[in-house]
Design a protein around this motif. Structure first.
Motif, PDB file in Angstrom:
ATOM      1  N   CYS A   5     -74.549 -21.112 -19.518  1.00  0.00           N
ATOM      2  CA  CYS A   5     -73.209 -20.894 -19.302  1.00  0.00           C
ATOM      3  C   CYS A   5     -72.891 -19.207 -18.786  1.00  0.00           C
ATOM      4  CB  CYS A   5     -72.513 -21.015 -20.792  1.00  0.00           C
ATOM      5  SG  CYS A   5     -72.405 -22.720 -21.039  1.00  0.00           S
ATOM      6  N   LEU A   6     -73.858 -18.369 -19.181  1.00  0.00           N
ATOM      7  CA  LEU A   6     -73.721 -17.097 -18.668  1.00  0.00           C
ATOM      8  C   LEU A   6     -74.238 -16.675 -17.600  1.00  0.00           C
ATOM      9  CD1 LEU A   6     -73.400 -15.371 -22.286  1.00  0.00           C
ATOM     10  CD2 LEU A   6     -71.636 -16.705 -21.054  1.00  0.00           C
ATOM     11  N   ARG A   7     -75.116 -17.586 -17.033  1.00  0.00           N
ATOM     12  CA  ARG A   7     -75.923 -17.260 -15.963  1.00  0.00           C
ATOM     13  C   ARG A   7     -75.334 -16.203 -14.725  1.00  0.00           C
ATOM     14  NH1 ARG A   7     -78.450 -20.126 -11.142  1.00  0.00           N
ATOM     15  NH2 ARG A   7     -77.139 -21.764 -11.584  1.00  0.00           N
ATOM     16  N   ARG A   8     -74.028 -16.623 -14.401  1.00  0.00           N
ATOM     17  CA  ARG A   8     -73.731 -15.903 -13.412  1.00  0.00           C
ATOM     18  C   ARG A   8     -72.611 -15.001 -13.500  1.00  0.00           C
ATOM     19  NH1 ARG A   8     -73.010 -21.603 -12.528  1.00  0.00           N
ATOM     20  NH2 ARG A   8     -74.147 -22.502 -10.899  1.00  0.00           N
ATOM     21  N   ILE A   9     -72.397 -14.640 -14.891  1.00  0.00           N
ATOM     22  CA  ILE A   9     -71.048 -13.872 -15.231  1.00  0.00           C
ATOM     23  C   ILE A   9     -71.424 -12.352 -14.633  1.00  0.00           C
ATOM     24  CG2 ILE A   9     -70.431 -15.141 -17.050  1.00  0.00           C
ATOM     25  CD1 ILE A   9     -71.634 -12.965 -18.770  1.00  0.00           C
ATOM     26  N   HIS A  10     -72.572 -11.819 -14.343  1.00  0.00           N
ATOM     27  CA  HIS A  10     -72.638 -10.540 -13.712  1.00  0.00           C
ATOM     28  C   HIS A  10     -72.858 -10.675 -12.322  1.00  0.00           C
ATOM     29  CE1 HIS A  10     -72.767  -9.085 -17.846  1.00  0.00           C
ATOM     30  NE2 HIS A  10     -73.951  -9.971 -18.112  1.00  0.00           N
ATOM     31  N   ASN A  11     -72.607 -11.942 -11.832  1.00  0.00           N
ATOM     32  CA  ASN A  11     -72.655 -11.561 -10.086  1.00  0.00           C
ATOM     33  C   ASN A  11     -71.254 -10.923  -9.424  1.00  0.00           C
ATOM     34  OD1 ASN A  11     -75.088 -12.882 -10.319  1.00  0.00           O
ATOM     35  ND2 ASN A  11     -74.038 -15.309  -9.852  1.00  0.00           N
ATOM     36  N   GLU A  12     -71.356 -10.415  -8.389  1.00  0.00           N
ATOM     37  CA  GLU A  12     -70.196  -9.794  -7.851  1.00  0.00           C
ATOM     38  C   GLU A  12     -69.351 -10.856  -7.627  1.00  0.00           C
ATOM     39  OE1 GLU A  12     -69.283  -6.740  -4.202  1.00  0.00           O
ATOM     40  OE2 GLU A  12     -71.382  -7.587  -4.657  1.00  0.00           O
ATOM     41  N   ASN A  13     -67.932 -10.603  -7.990  1.00  0.00           N
ATOM     42  CA  ASN A  13     -66.943 -11.733  -7.742  1.00  0.00           C
ATOM     43  C   ASN A  13     -67.451 -13.206  -8.439  1.00  0.00           C
ATOM     44  OD1 ASN A  13     -65.088  -9.855  -6.198  1.00  0.00           O
ATOM     45  ND2 ASN A  13     -66.151 -10.525  -4.619  1.00  0.00           N
ATOM     46  N   SER A  14     -67.886 -13.018  -9.576  1.00  0.00           N
ATOM     47  CA  SER A  14     -68.288 -14.231 -10.091  1.00  0.00           C
ATOM     48  C   SER A  14     -67.281 -15.372 -10.309  1.00  0.00           C
ATOM     49  CB  SER A  14     -69.006 -13.935 -11.473  1.00  0.00           C
ATOM     50  OG  SER A  14     -68.064 -13.390 -12.273  1.00  0.00           O
ATOM     51  N   GLN A  15     -65.977 -15.182 -10.397  1.00  0.00           N
ATOM     52  CA  GLN A  15     -65.083 -15.822 -10.665  1.00  0.00           C
ATOM     53  C   GLN A  15     -64.563 -16.491  -9.413  1.00  0.00           C
ATOM     54  OE1 GLN A  15     -64.824 -12.621 -11.027  1.00  0.00           O
ATOM     55  NE2 GLN A  15     -62.930 -11.784 -10.115  1.00  0.00           N
ATOM     56  N   ASP A  16     -64.964 -16.143  -8.257  1.00  0.00           N
ATOM     57  CA  ASP A  16     -64.514 -16.631  -6.825  1.00  0.00           C
ATOM     58  C   ASP A  16     -65.461 -17.746  -6.439  1.00  0.00           C
ATOM     59  OD1 ASP A  16     -62.479 -15.993  -5.048  1.00  0.00           O
ATOM     60  OD2 ASP A  16     -64.422 -16.310  -3.649  1.00  0.00           O
ATOM     61  N   ILE A  17     -64.781 -18.737  -5.686  1.00  0.00           N
ATOM     62  CA  ILE A  17     -65.545 -19.973  -5.193  1.00  0.00           C
ATOM     63  C   ILE A  17     -66.753 -19.575  -4.377  1.00  0.00           C
ATOM     64  CG2 ILE A  17     -63.931 -20.711  -3.562  1.00  0.00           C
ATOM     65  CD1 ILE A  17     -64.400 -23.534  -4.591  1.00  0.00           C
ATOM     66  N   GLU A  18     -66.644 -18.686  -3.586  1.00  0.00           N
ATOM     67  CA  GLU A  18     -67.930 -18.421  -2.553  1.00  0.00           C
ATOM     68  C   GLU A  18     -69.081 -17.937  -3.525  1.00  0.00           C
ATOM     69  OE1 GLU A  18     -67.388 -18.926   0.430  1.00  0.00           O
ATOM     70  OE2 GLU A  18     -65.338 -18.933   0.699  1.00  0.00           O
ATOM     71  N   SER A  19     -68.653 -16.963  -4.421  1.00  0.00           N
ATOM     72  CA  SER A  19     -69.770 -16.491  -5.121  1.00  0.00           C
ATOM     73  C   SER A  19     -70.467 -17.991  -6.086  1.00  0.00           C
ATOM     74  CB  SER A  19     -69.373 -15.379  -6.283  1.00  0.00           C
ATOM     75  OG  SER A  19     -70.328 -15.338  -7.084  1.00  0.00           O
ATOM     76  N   HIS A  23     -74.242 -19.739  -5.717  1.00  0.00           N
ATOM     77  CA  HIS A  23     -75.437 -19.774  -6.886  1.00  0.00           C
ATOM     78  C   HIS A  23     -75.256 -21.356  -7.487  1.00  0.00           C
ATOM     79  CE1 HIS A  23     -74.717 -15.523  -6.371  1.00  0.00           C
ATOM     80  NE2 HIS A  23     -76.161 -15.506  -6.692  1.00  0.00           N
ATOM     81  N   ASP A  24     -75.484 -22.247  -6.515  1.00  0.00           N
ATOM     82  CA  ASP A  24     -75.518 -23.711  -7.056  1.00  0.00           C
ATOM     83  C   ASP A  24     -74.524 -24.270  -7.282  1.00  0.00           C
ATOM     84  OD1 ASP A  24     -78.430 -23.659  -6.609  1.00  0.00           O
ATOM     85  OD2 ASP A  24     -78.914 -23.264  -8.723  1.00  0.00           O
ATOM     86  N   GLY A  25     -73.427 -23.514  -7.238  1.00  0.00           N
ATOM     87  CA  GLY A  25     -71.968 -24.235  -7.661  1.00  0.00           C
ATOM     88  C   GLY A  25     -71.443 -25.444  -6.860  1.00  0.00           C
ATOM     89  N   TYR A  26     -71.106 -26.506  -7.764  1.00  0.00           N
ATOM     90  CA  TYR A  26     -70.567 -27.707  -7.310  1.00  0.00           C
ATOM     91  C   TYR A  26     -71.690 -28.578  -6.579  1.00  0.00           C
ATOM     92  CZ  TYR A  26     -65.944 -26.218  -8.225  1.00  0.00           C
ATOM     93  OH  TYR A  26     -64.825 -25.699  -9.098  1.00  0.00           O
ATOM     94  N   ALA A  27     -73.041 -28.134  -6.816  1.00  0.00           N
ATOM     95  CA  ALA A  27     -74.237 -28.751  -6.420  1.00  0.00           C
ATOM     96  C   ALA A  27     -74.502 -30.225  -7.222  1.00  0.00           C
ATOM     97  CB  ALA A  27     -75.310 -27.820  -6.304  1.00  0.00           C
ATOM     98  N   ALA A  28     -74.075 -29.934  -8.774  1.00  0.00           N
ATOM     99  CA  ALA A  28     -74.227 -30.938  -9.585  1.00  0.00           C
ATOM    100  C   ALA A  28     -72.944 -32.005  -9.258  1.00  0.00           C
ATOM    101  CB  ALA A  28     -74.014 -30.533 -10.849  1.00  0.00           C
ATOM    102  N   LEU A  29     -71.799 -31.538  -8.837  1.00  0.00           N
ATOM    103  CA  LEU A  29     -70.629 -32.372  -8.655  1.00  0.00           C
ATOM    104  C   LEU A  29     -71.256 -33.501  -7.536  1.00  0.00           C
ATOM    105  CD1 LEU A  29     -67.775 -33.522  -9.258  1.00  0.00           C
ATOM    106  CD2 LEU A  29     -66.962 -31.929  -7.642  1.00  0.00           C
TER     107      LEU A  29
END
Ligand code: FMN
Length: 451
Positions: A5-19, A23-29
């Motif tokens: 759950c906290l894996r990405r929170i320190h990434n730059e612009n972590s709240q943005d869809i590009e970021s 980092h695997d975002g929406y790959a599970a979907l």
């Protein structure tokens, strides 16, 4: 240490869809919709052996079962983002720093359980989280990740964000449904259960933000792997919030089953200012307080329950040796009195009576039978209150009495606060509470009339 759950929170612009997508975002979907049936997703969640993170630890896969068998259309996913338990802020961190993780989790839950409408109900005071989740939903719509024929498949779903007014009670699963329907946020009687007759009378799956935020990892990497991340027979990871008298308060995502000692001393830096531990709570304000010598307790639903309290939201609150448990009790008692919705009077009157009794202890004017009265009122509230608020509200008070009896005796009999925190000024609080007040409450509760 592995994090989900906290894996990405320190990434730059972590709240943005590009970021998120980098980092695997929406790959599970994508994997779920193109390679897995809904029941295959459900199987992975079953293999994960996850207990819901909203407080009760109810097995997530089992809750999903009820939805699959329920009749009625449309079916709803309701994401509980009310998070009002004092000492608890894990949902807020996810919403502010990684809102797409939550959005993806909601979509996976909807796909697996056959739901076509999702509501995220967010606490009124969470302004930044609201803005970021709203932005994430807009971005996901723009990318075709929400809406009709998602990723070119047959799966279609709509997602709406709704804001509460900031009331603890609407975190309760039936009160949240009333609130969403535009009614007063009172709890509903169960049965019917939400899975059969929930939001607008239709089958509804209610899950917590953290529960849903674990789903993308479970789907992408397998439920069994996620389950094995736990220790001491725990399943998966858990986001523990630590507040109070520690060097490093904050959120810590650790294996479920981590001991309180490891969490408090290794991760949160130990008790602040070189002081010693006096007491702690495992599950937010509504959980029963534990003495320092229970520090080796394993933080998981069953062991914590066996120790006489609850893991709840895993909001660990730490108190040092300069604290007074009576002072701690008045803060919690005041909170629950203010937050009682007033729908049932064992809770409405009971929270008031408890606060008044503790107030008298703090001022050094409590009668010798005060402890009996606290026990009596607490037992009745736990048994007679309509919903969990009133059933758990007495714990912060009665557990301080049971686990720190000598401190109450010092306040009541010797008229001293050993920690030097309470006013002990001999003033009578304006409100009056005595055995008759309490009896009136108890008799009325039984439908009788006081002779
Ligand atoms: C008074 C009260 C307040 C609650 N507040 C919340 C809350 O803020 N967030 C939450 O997820 N669950 C809260 N719950 C628990 C919910 O009723 C429900 O069990 C939970 O959302 C289910 O999610 P889960 O299966 O993912 O754990 C509360 C329960 C009670 C009795």
């Amino acid at each position: 240490m592995e994090q989900v759950c906290l894996r990405r929170i320190h990434n730059e612009n972590s709240q943005d869809i590009e970021s998120y997508m980098a980092h695997d975002g929406y790959a599970a979907l994508r994997k779920a919709l193109t390679e897995m049936t809904p029941s295959a997703v459900h199987d992975e969640v079953r293999a994960a052996n996850m207990g819901g993170r909203g407080g009760a630890g109810f097995p997530t896969a089992m809750k999903w079962n009820f939805l699959v068998g329920a009749r009625g259309e449309p079916k709803y996913v309701l994401c509980n983002f009310d998070e009002s338990e004092p000492g608890t802020f894990s949902n807020r961190v996810i919403g502010e720093e990684d809102p797409h993780l939550l959005v993806e989790g909601c979509l996976l839950a909807a796909y697996a359980t056959g739901c076509s409408i999702i509501f995220i109900y967010i606490r009124g005071e969470y302004f930044l989280a609201y803005e970021r989740v709203k932005h994430a939903i807009e971005q996901a719509y723009e990318r075709g990740l929400i809406g009709k024929n998602i990723l070119g498949t047959d799966f279609s779903v709509e997602l709406y964000l709704r804001r509460g007014a900031g009331a603890y009670i609407v975190g309760e699963e039936t009160a949240i449904m009333n609130s969403l329907e535009g009614k007063r946020g009172y709890p509903r009687a169960r049965p019917p259960f939400p899975a059969n007759e929930g939001l607008f009378g239709k089958p509804t799956l209610i899950n917590n933000v953290e529960t849903l935020s674990n789903l993308s990892d479970i789907v992408l990497n397998g439920g069994e792997r996620w389950s094995n991340l736990g220790v001491n027979e725990g399943s998966g990871l858990n986001v523990y919030c630590v507040s109070g008298h520690v060097e490093r308060p904050g959120v810590y995502e650790l294996p479920m089953g981590t001991t309180a000692r490891e969490l408090i001393y290794e991760h949160a830096g130990g008790v602040w200012q070189g002081r010693t531990l006096k007491a702690w709570k495992p599950g937010g304000a509504s959980s029963a307080i534990l003495p320092a010598d229970m520090i080796d307790l394993v933080l998981d639903f069953k062991p914590v329950q066996a120790a006489g309290t609850i893991l709840g939201t895993a909001g660990v609150i730490v108190m040092d040796d300069h604290s007074c448990v009576v002072d701690a009790a008045i803060r919690d008692a005041t909170f629950f009195e203010e937050e009682s919705c007033g729908f049932c009077f064992p809770c409405r009157d009971g929270t008031r009576v408890l606060r008044m009794l503790v107030e008298r202890v703090r001022h050094g004017v409590a009668a010798p039978d005060t402890i009996d009265l606290i026990e009596h009122a607490s037992t009745d509230m736990m048994g007679a209150s309509f919903c969990g608020l009133g059933q758990f509200a007495p714990w912060p008070v009665v557990s301080t009495v049971r686990n720190f009896r000598q401190e109450y005796d010092a306040h009541i009999i010797e008229k001293v606060c050993p920690a030097g925190v309470c006013p002990m000024d001999g003033t009578e609080p304006n409100e009056h509470v005595d055995r008759r007040t309490l009896q009136e409450m108890l008799v009325a509760q039984k439908g009788g009339v006081l002779a």
